[in-house]
Design a protein around this motif. Structure first.
Motif, PDB file in Angstrom:
ATOM      1  N   LEU A 208       0.695  -1.203   0.022  1.00 20.01           N
ATOM      2  CA  LEU A 208       0.121   0.000  -0.063  1.00 20.01           C
ATOM      3  C   LEU A 208       1.008   1.208   0.120  1.00 20.01           C
ATOM      4  CD1 LEU A 208      -2.778  -0.826   2.628  1.00 20.01           C
ATOM      5  CD2 LEU A 208      -3.075  -0.507  -0.073  1.00 20.01           C
ATOM      6  N   GLU A 209       2.098   1.276   0.543  1.00 20.62           N
ATOM      7  CA  GLU A 209       3.007   2.289   0.603  1.00 20.62           C
ATOM      8  C   GLU A 209       3.626   2.634  -0.660  1.00 20.62           C
ATOM      9  OE1 GLU A 209       2.919   4.496   3.016  1.00 20.62           O
ATOM     10  OE2 GLU A 209       1.161   2.834   3.713  1.00 20.62           O
ATOM     11  N   ASP A 210       3.632   1.722  -1.716  1.00 15.80           N
ATOM     12  CA  ASP A 210       4.396   1.709  -2.910  1.00 15.80           C
ATOM     13  C   ASP A 210       3.887   2.957  -3.857  1.00 15.80           C
ATOM     14  OD1 ASP A 210       6.409  -0.120  -2.471  1.00 15.80           O
ATOM     15  OD2 ASP A 210       5.175  -1.684  -3.190  1.00 15.80           O
ATOM     16  N   GLY A 211       4.616   3.691  -4.509  1.00 18.68           N
ATOM     17  CA  GLY A 211       4.121   4.752  -5.469  1.00 18.68           C
ATOM     18  C   GLY A 211       3.576   4.087  -6.586  1.00 18.68           C
ATOM     19  N   PHE A 212       2.382   4.962  -7.116  1.00 17.68           N
ATOM     20  CA  PHE A 212       1.767   4.373  -8.264  1.00 17.68           C
ATOM     21  C   PHE A 212       1.719   5.490  -9.438  1.00 17.68           C
ATOM     22  CE2 PHE A 212      -2.720   5.687  -8.641  1.00 17.68           C
ATOM     23  CZ  PHE A 212      -2.867   6.418  -7.360  1.00 17.68           C
ATOM     24  N   VAL A 213       1.625   6.751  -9.043  1.00 19.02           N
ATOM     25  CA  VAL A 213       1.589   7.480 -10.191  1.00 19.02           C
ATOM     26  C   VAL A 213       2.282   8.920  -9.636  1.00 19.02           C
ATOM     27  CG1 VAL A 213      -0.739   8.555  -9.163  1.00 19.02           C
ATOM     28  CG2 VAL A 213      -0.188   8.751 -11.482  1.00 19.02           C
ATOM     29  N   ILE A 214       2.751   9.609 -10.431  1.00 22.00           N
ATOM     30  CA  ILE A 214       3.457  11.104 -10.204  1.00 22.00           C
ATOM     31  C   ILE A 214       2.694  12.086 -11.150  1.00 22.00           C
ATOM     32  CG2 ILE A 214       5.420  10.717 -11.739  1.00 22.00           C
ATOM     33  CD1 ILE A 214       7.119  11.890  -9.330  1.00 22.00           C
ATOM     34  N   HIS A 215       2.453  13.344 -10.234  1.00 28.04           N
ATOM     35  CA  HIS A 215       1.730  14.349 -10.826  1.00 28.04           C
ATOM     36  C   HIS A 215       2.574  15.506 -10.652  1.00 28.04           C
ATOM     37  CE1 HIS A 215      -1.842  12.988 -13.173  1.00 28.04           C
ATOM     38  NE2 HIS A 215      -1.904  11.913 -12.171  1.00 28.04           N
ATOM     39  N   TYR A 216       2.730  16.364 -11.609  1.00 27.78           N
ATOM     40  CA  TYR A 216       3.256  17.744 -11.476  1.00 27.78           C
ATOM     41  C   TYR A 216       2.136  18.529 -11.118  1.00 27.78           C
ATOM     42  CZ  TYR A 216       7.954  15.811 -12.174  1.00 27.78           C
ATOM     43  OH  TYR A 216       8.952  15.286 -12.088  1.00 27.78           O
ATOM     44  N   THR A 217       2.304  19.595 -10.008  1.00 27.16           N
ATOM     45  CA  THR A 217       1.184  20.582  -9.660  1.00 27.16           C
ATOM     46  C   THR A 217       1.168  21.284 -10.955  1.00 27.16           C
ATOM     47  OG1 THR A 217       2.975  21.847  -8.896  1.00 27.16           O
ATOM     48  CG2 THR A 217       1.635  20.506  -7.434  1.00 27.16           C
ATOM     49  N   GLY A 219       1.517  24.660 -11.291  1.00 25.01           N
ATOM     50  CA  GLY A 219       2.579  25.814 -11.781  1.00 25.01           C
ATOM     51  C   GLY A 219       1.846  27.215 -11.534  1.00 25.01           C
ATOM     52  N   SER A 220       0.807  27.331 -10.761  1.00 30.69           N
ATOM     53  CA  SER A 220       0.093  28.302 -10.534  1.00 30.69           C
ATOM     54  C   SER A 220       1.070  29.615  -9.934  1.00 30.69           C
ATOM     55  CB  SER A 220      -1.282  28.296  -9.671  1.00 30.69           C
ATOM     56  OG  SER A 220      -1.978  27.450 -10.461  1.00 30.69           O
ATOM     57  N   THR A 221       1.768  28.908  -8.803  1.00 27.91           N
ATOM     58  CA  THR A 221       2.606  29.841  -7.826  1.00 27.91           C
ATOM     59  C   THR A 221       3.971  29.816  -8.108  1.00 27.91           C
ATOM     60  OG1 THR A 221       2.429  28.132  -6.218  1.00 27.91           O
ATOM     61  CG2 THR A 221       1.034  29.622  -6.018  1.00 27.91           C
ATOM     62  N   GLY A 222       4.459  28.776  -9.075  1.00 27.26           N
ATOM     63  CA  GLY A 222       6.067  28.856  -9.235  1.00 27.26           C
ATOM     64  C   GLY A 222       6.186  27.690  -9.999  1.00 27.26           C
ATOM     65  N   LYS A 223       7.300  26.973  -9.807  1.00 19.40           N
ATOM     66  CA  LYS A 223       7.854  25.814 -10.669  1.00 19.40           C
ATOM     67  C   LYS A 223       7.156  24.646 -10.132  1.00 19.40           C
ATOM     68  CE  LYS A 223      12.268  23.207 -11.681  1.00 19.40           C
ATOM     69  NZ  LYS A 223      11.816  22.935 -12.975  1.00 19.40           N
ATOM     70  N   PRO A 224       6.500  23.864 -11.089  1.00 18.51           N
ATOM     71  CA  PRO A 224       5.811  22.695 -10.606  1.00 18.51           C
ATOM     72  C   PRO A 224       6.482  21.695  -9.945  1.00 18.51           C
ATOM     73  CG  PRO A 224       5.476  23.272 -13.120  1.00 18.51           C
ATOM     74  CD  PRO A 224       6.492  23.935 -12.643  1.00 18.51           C
ATOM     75  N   LYS A 225       5.715  20.931  -8.844  1.00 22.74           N
ATOM     76  CA  LYS A 225       6.424  19.960  -7.985  1.00 22.74           C
ATOM     77  C   LYS A 225       6.079  18.642  -8.423  1.00 22.74           C
ATOM     78  CE  LYS A 225       4.234  22.687  -5.298  1.00 22.74           C
ATOM     79  NZ  LYS A 225       4.175  24.111  -5.626  1.00 22.74           N
ATOM     80  N   GLY A 226       7.037  17.613  -8.460  1.00 26.77           N
ATOM     81  CA  GLY A 226       6.529  16.248  -8.783  1.00 26.77           C
ATOM     82  C   GLY A 226       6.056  15.669  -7.375  1.00 26.77           C
ATOM     83  N   VAL A 227       4.563  15.102  -7.582  1.00 25.52           N
ATOM     84  CA  VAL A 227       3.976  14.560  -6.371  1.00 25.52           C
ATOM     85  C   VAL A 227       3.833  13.272  -6.501  1.00 25.52           C
ATOM     86  CG1 VAL A 227       2.044  14.721  -4.956  1.00 25.52           C
ATOM     87  CG2 VAL A 227       3.144  16.888  -5.837  1.00 25.52           C
ATOM     88  N   LEU A 228       4.655  12.451  -5.815  1.00 30.45           N
ATOM     89  CA  LEU A 228       4.319  10.942  -5.920  1.00 30.45           C
ATOM     90  C   LEU A 228       3.268  10.430  -4.884  1.00 30.45           C
ATOM     91  CD1 LEU A 228       5.206   8.326  -6.843  1.00 30.45           C
ATOM     92  CD2 LEU A 228       6.920   8.092  -5.040  1.00 30.45           C
ATOM     93  N   HIS A 229       2.263   9.768  -5.486  1.00 30.99           N
ATOM     94  CA  HIS A 229       1.205   9.176  -4.824  1.00 30.99           C
ATOM     95  C   HIS A 229       1.376   7.773  -4.628  1.00 30.99           C
ATOM     96  CE1 HIS A 229      -1.062  12.799  -4.125  1.00 30.99           C
ATOM     97  NE2 HIS A 229      -0.883  13.012  -5.884  1.00 30.99           N
ATOM     98  N   ARG A 230       0.756   7.114  -3.441  1.00 31.12           N
ATOM     99  CA  ARG A 230       0.985   5.557  -3.173  1.00 31.12           C
ATOM    100  C   ARG A 230      -0.415   4.734  -3.166  1.00 31.12           C
ATOM    101  NH1 ARG A 230       1.384   6.983   3.352  1.00 31.12           N
ATOM    102  NH2 ARG A 230      -0.274   8.721   3.130  1.00 31.12           N
ATOM    103  N   HIS A 231      -0.295   3.584  -3.453  1.00 33.80           N
ATOM    104  CA  HIS A 231      -1.364   2.826  -3.826  1.00 33.80           C
ATOM    105  C   HIS A 231      -2.517   3.145  -2.719  1.00 33.80           C
ATOM    106  CE1 HIS A 231      -0.559   0.067  -7.171  1.00 33.80           C
ATOM    107  NE2 HIS A 231       0.682   0.561  -6.956  1.00 33.80           N
ATOM    108  N   ARG A 232      -1.898   3.208  -1.482  1.00 36.61           N
ATOM    109  CA  ARG A 232      -3.124   3.569  -0.301  1.00 36.61           C
ATOM    110  C   ARG A 232      -4.122   4.502  -0.618  1.00 36.61           C
ATOM    111  NH1 ARG A 232      -3.174   2.414   4.830  1.00 36.61           N
ATOM    112  NH2 ARG A 232      -0.928   1.649   5.163  1.00 36.61           N
ATOM    113  N   ALA A 233      -3.606   5.586  -1.635  1.00 36.22           N
ATOM    114  CA  ALA A 233      -4.566   6.836  -1.922  1.00 36.22           C
ATOM    115  C   ALA A 233      -5.922   6.158  -2.566  1.00 36.22           C
ATOM    116  CB  ALA A 233      -4.034   7.512  -2.889  1.00 36.22           C
TER     117      ALA A 233
END
Ligand code: ATP
Ligand code: MG
Length: 586
Positions: A208-217, A219-233
């Motif tokens: 459940l703690e393993d990552g499955f998808v990465i999304h970049y924000t 960029g409304s406020t600056g450089k987009p950040k790479g957000v990693l989500h885990r299966h638990r989501a």
């Protein structure tokens, strides 16, 4: 239903999944939700199993999973076909050495191949990185480099925006095309499909703690950040899909966003498939008549979009709207920016339904503050905390402020959707948690005595004029109530006397001319309806507002930089449209 301003809008009669909000909220536990998943018994985890394979195993293989419509083209894909197609591609990926945790980027238009590629990558434990089809070379390069992409799945058109030698970690580029349409070094997926036999047991069980998808924000406020989500989501995504999207067996669901934005994957793919919905897939640029046509043809019942789209539909006028049959629509939702009360009014009057606002962010993985279909809506409010979510409005020292006072919108960091990490940036990740146990969103809000949360603006966007704090959203919403105004972006402009003054950039509706008289009329309209200090002292007319490429959000920091002749910082996410200043006519 008619809407009287300032009044709450009661729920429509309906068969909602979640009726008694307060009771459910009291007895809610995330552990209880876990019992709905097959892994609760089997111990075998993979979000794609719950989205696809499980429904087939339970006898729903014939149900329509994806319905693609584009122009005159239509393709239907049942849950059984979706299982087969994801198994097939997953087998190919495995054959090429893709392993658990590898980053597989998907750069495709919004079509079935895009959805299947995302699901296939996750099925074998890899991390999917969906990219918006509107990204140009630099946006694609930034993300793939940041993440060390190992595999890319693209098509002959979008693939041209990528120079393979730029990516040291990239091992394979799959192209959804025949070999003759691929360039050297690319692998034709059509050929691979013919050569490779699908392995029915290709799925990789994960934690459940393993990552499955990465999304970049966005960029409304600056450089987009790479957000990693885990299966638990999936726990959070599933239950919000059920209660907020309110998906029932017979629903046909359409989320207008591309999977490259977190809304387009979490609520465009995962939440609806976890709830066994039929998902409409349609891409292309925004055009009112195309959108209404999709609703009419696919008989969409649940529709999830964004304020920018609703404002554009409103500005198009009624003619278009009236020429389509939109009566299938029973539930409409919005996300990404504050939902202007005027848009809610439009929904009630023109569509005969309420538009339900939802608040969350890339980092939170799923909805946090929502308007449930069974709750009253207070226009101007994003709704209430979802069951299992604790909202806090904190001051600078991390203490909760009293009801009605504006502060930092925070959420207890104990819910399953919350991100796993910010890719390559542990420091940034830590910065979201300055107070013990709280996640700090960067937005400002207040809560009323009924628990409704009112968004005021982002931290950086608040205006301070003569000692008064003014949220741009309130002024923008008032501006678009004026019949001449289609869209508005409001900023604080430095002023020697007042600290800042309110400056508004507006786009006029078709048929209106930018005369000094009209602008004065608009200014006085805001002044008489809101307050003297909230009325814009300056109004400027633009042809377009600067918006983020992926999610269509107004970029106030860009407006401010233009105003001050400053560098706007990272503008890689600025939509390509040039925002022309319009000369006044007199
Ligand atoms: P970046 O983090 O790169 O600056 P972004 O914050 O716009 O971009 P997203 O994660 O797409 O990236 O958007 C989350 C933000 O969008 C929220 O923090 C909030 O400011 C805004 N937002 C989302 N939904 C709503 C809503 N319903 N009402 C008001 N604002 C919203
Ligand atoms: Mg953000």
């Amino acid at each position: 239903m008619t809407l009287t301003y300032g009044n709450v809008i009661p729920p429509l009669d309906g068969n909602y999944h979640l009726k008694d909000y307060l009771k459910v909220r009291e007895g809610f536990s995330w552990e209880q939700v876990e019992k709905d998943f097959s892994w609760y018994e089997s111990g075998k985890v993979n979000i794609v199993y719950e989205c696809v394979d499980r429904h087939v195993a339970e006898g729903y293989g014939e149900k329509l999973a994806l319905h693609y419509l584009h122009g005159s083209k239509e393709v239907r894909c049942t849950y059984q076909e979706l299982k087969d197609r994801t198994d097939h591609l997953a087998t190919i990926l495995k054959k090429y050495g893709v392993q658990k945790g590898d980053r597989v980027f998907i750069f495709l238009p919004k079509n079935l191949d895009c959805y299947i590629s995302i699901l296939a990558a996750i099925k074998i434990g890899a991390i999917a990185g969906p990219l918006f089809e509107g990204f140009m070379e630099e946006s694609v390069r930034d993300r793939m480099l940041d993440c060390g992409a190992k595999v890319l799945i693209t098509d002959p058109v979008l693939g041209k925006r990528i120079t393979k030698s730029d990516f040291p970690d990239l091992q394979t580029v799959f192209v959804v095309a025949e070999a003759e349409d691929c360039t050297e070094g690319e692998v034709s997926l059509y050929e691979e499909y013919r050569k490779t036999r699908a392995d029915q047991d290709v799925i990789e069980w994960v934690d459940l703690e393993d990552g499955f998808v990465i999304h970049y924000t966005s960029g409304s406020t600056g450089k987009p950040k790479g957000v990693l989500h885990r299966h638990r989501a999936m726990i959070h995504q599933y239950i919000t899909g059920k209660w907020v999207l309110d998906i029932h067996e017979e629903d046909i669901y359409w989320c207008t966003s591309h999977p490259g934005w977190v809304t387009g994957s979490v609520y465009g793919i995962f939440a609806p498939l976890l709830n066994r919905a039929t998902v409409v897939v349609n891409g292309g640029r925004f055009r009112a008549e195309f959108w209404y046509d999709i609703i009419q043809r696919a008989k969409v019942t649940i529709w999830y979009s964004a304020p920018t789209a609703f404002r554009m539909l409103m500005a198009e006028g009624d003619e278009e709207l009236k020429s389509f049959d939109l009566s299938s629509v029973r539930h409409v939702l919005s996300v990404g920016e504050p939902l202007n009360p005027e848009a809610i009014k439009w929904g009630v009057e023109k569509l005969g339904v309420r538009i339900h606002d939802t608040w969350w962010m890339t980092e939170t993985g799923a909805h946090l503050i929502v308007n449930l279909p069974s709750q009253s809506i207070k226009p101007g409010s994003m709704g209430r905390a979802f069951p299992g979510i604790t909202v806090g409005i904190l001051d600078e020292s991390g203490r909760e402020v009293p009801v009605g006072e504006i502060g930092q919108l925070c959420v207890k960091a104990d819910y399953p959707g919350l991100m796993k990490e910010i890719w390559n940036n542990p420091e940034k990740y830590r910065s979201y948690f300055p107070y013990d146990g709280w996640y700090v969103s960067g937005d400002l809000a207040y809560v009323d005595e009924d628990g409704y949360v009112f968004f005021q603006g982002r931290n950086d966007d608040m205006i301070n004029s003569s000692g008064e704090r003014i949220g741009p959203f309130e002024v923008e919403s008032k501006l678009i109530e004026h019949p001449a105004v289609a869209e508005a972006g409001v900023i604080g402009k430095p002023d020697g006397l007042r600290g800042e003054i309110v400056k508004a950039f507006i786009v006029l509706r078709p048929g209106y001319n930018p005369t000094a008289r009209l602008l004065e009329e608009i200014r006085l309209f805001v002044r008489s309806e809101l307050a003297t200090h909230s009325a814009p002292r300056e109004i400027e007319v633009l042809e377009l507002l600067p918006k983020t490429r992926i999610s269509g959000k107004i970029m106030r920091r860009v407006l401010k930089a233009w105003e001050l002749n400053q560098d706007a910082g990272d503008t890689s996410q600025l939509d390509g449209g040039v925002c022309l200043r319009v000369a006044l006519v007199d």
